[in-house]
Each structure stands twice: as C-alpha cells, then as structure tokens.
Design a protein around this motif. Structure first.
Motif, PDB file in Angstrom:
ATOM      1  N   ASP A  83       0.838  -1.190   0.000  1.00  0.00           N
ATOM      2  CA  ASP A  83       0.000   0.000   0.000  1.00  0.00           C
ATOM      3  C   ASP A  83       0.875   1.243   0.000  1.00  0.00           C
ATOM      4  OD1 ASP A  83      -2.726  -1.026   0.061  1.00  0.00           O
ATOM      5  OD2 ASP A  83      -2.119  -1.924   1.957  1.00  0.00           O
ATOM      6  N   GLU A  84       0.402   2.262  -0.673  1.00  0.00           N
ATOM      7  CA  GLU A  84       1.176   3.492  -0.820  1.00  0.00           C
ATOM      8  C   GLU A  84       1.247   4.259   0.486  1.00  0.00           C
ATOM      9  OE1 GLU A  84      -2.883   5.002  -0.773  1.00  0.00           O
ATOM     10  OE2 GLU A  84      -2.027   3.236  -1.680  1.00  0.00           O
ATOM     11  N   SER A  85       2.364   4.895   0.696  1.00  0.00           N
ATOM     12  CA  SER A  85       2.460   5.826   1.815  1.00  0.00           C
ATOM     13  C   SER A  85       2.412   7.253   1.274  1.00  0.00           C
ATOM     14  CB  SER A  85       3.749   5.603   2.614  1.00  0.00           C
ATOM     15  OG  SER A  85       4.869   5.807   1.786  1.00  0.00           O
ATOM     16  N   ASP A  86       2.703   7.393  -0.009  1.00  0.00           N
ATOM     17  CA  ASP A  86       2.650   8.700  -0.661  1.00  0.00           C
ATOM     18  C   ASP A  86       2.529   8.447  -2.157  1.00  0.00           C
ATOM     19  OD1 ASP A  86       2.690  11.450  -0.968  1.00  0.00           O
ATOM     20  OD2 ASP A  86       4.875  11.541  -1.088  1.00  0.00           O
ATOM     21  N   VAL A  87       1.613   9.128  -2.799  1.00  0.00           N
ATOM     22  CA  VAL A  87       1.421   8.948  -4.239  1.00  0.00           C
ATOM     23  C   VAL A  87       1.030  10.289  -4.854  1.00  0.00           C
ATOM     24  CG1 VAL A  87      -1.008   8.260  -3.997  1.00  0.00           C
ATOM     25  CG2 VAL A  87       0.303   7.520  -5.991  1.00  0.00           C
ATOM     26  N   LEU A  88       1.507  10.542  -6.051  1.00  0.00           N
ATOM     27  CA  LEU A  88       1.144  11.750  -6.781  1.00  0.00           C
ATOM     28  C   LEU A  88      -0.368  11.737  -7.015  1.00  0.00           C
ATOM     29  CD1 LEU A  88       2.362  14.227  -8.301  1.00  0.00           C
ATOM     30  CD2 LEU A  88       2.331  12.784 -10.350  1.00  0.00           C
ATOM     31  N   PRO A  89      -1.095  12.767  -6.582  1.00  0.00           N
ATOM     32  CA  PRO A  89      -2.556  12.750  -6.725  1.00  0.00           C
ATOM     33  C   PRO A  89      -3.037  12.522  -8.156  1.00  0.00           C
ATOM     34  CG  PRO A  89      -1.900  14.479  -5.204  1.00  0.00           C
ATOM     35  CD  PRO A  89      -0.633  13.936  -5.823  1.00  0.00           C
TER      36      PRO A  89
END
Length: 103
Positions: A83-89
């Motif tokens: 699961d992502e902890s940070d992703v470009l919106p």
C-alpha cells in the motif's frame, strides 16, 4: 492505491498482465524479467520468472488477487500487496479512472 507484486513463469506473465488490464482490475502492469532461486518441495530451483507490478485500487484488490489465483499456473502463487504511503494525486486519479467500470 496498492501495487501488487506477483511472480510468474514468463509464458504465463503476458496473459496475466493483459487480462488484469483488459478486465480493469489493474490500471497498468509492469513486466520485469528476473531469475529466481527458491526452495519448493524440498528442492532448490533456479529459473527465469517475470515480476509483475500491478497498479490497482483498494476496492479492486480482492478481485485482482482472486483472478491472479485463478489464472496462475503455480499451486501457490506469489501475490504481495504494497500500500502506498505517498502517491502523486494525478497518478492516483488515473489509476482510479482506469480501474473503474466503463461508463
């Protein structure tokens, strides 16, 4: 927005990747050639595999996992969810749109 790590024999990987995208279970699947050493049934194996990195949504993950299990040639396929902890919106929006049912 999970990324799902899967390994598969090269001859099965292309069909898996295409099916997941065509069925909108993944927005994109990256294929990476790999050589793997692993233990199975008490023996050490050294074989070529393909790593698949499938981009999906939390809502589609269970369907994606079940579809991989149904199509995968191994008795126990490698399926790991990250699961992502940070992703470009903007990227997250693209994944959402690409895995949504067609309207």
């Amino acid at each position: 927005m999970p990324t799902v790590y899967v390994t598969a024999p090269p001859d099965a990987a292309d069909e898996l990747a295409r099916t997941l995208v065509e069925e909108r279970l993944a927005a994109c699947v990256n294929r990476v050639a790999s050589d793997s050493v692993y233990r199975w049934d008490g023996e050490v194996h050294d074989e070529s595999e393909t790593i698949l990195l499938a981009k999906t949504t939390a809502e589609r993950y269970d369907e994606l996992r079940d579809r991989i299990e149904a199509l995968h040639p191994h008795d126990v396929p490698c399926i790991e969810r990250f699961d992502e902890s940070d992703v470009l919106p903007a990227y997250a929006s693209w994944v959402d749109a690409s895995t949504s049912e067609e309207t």
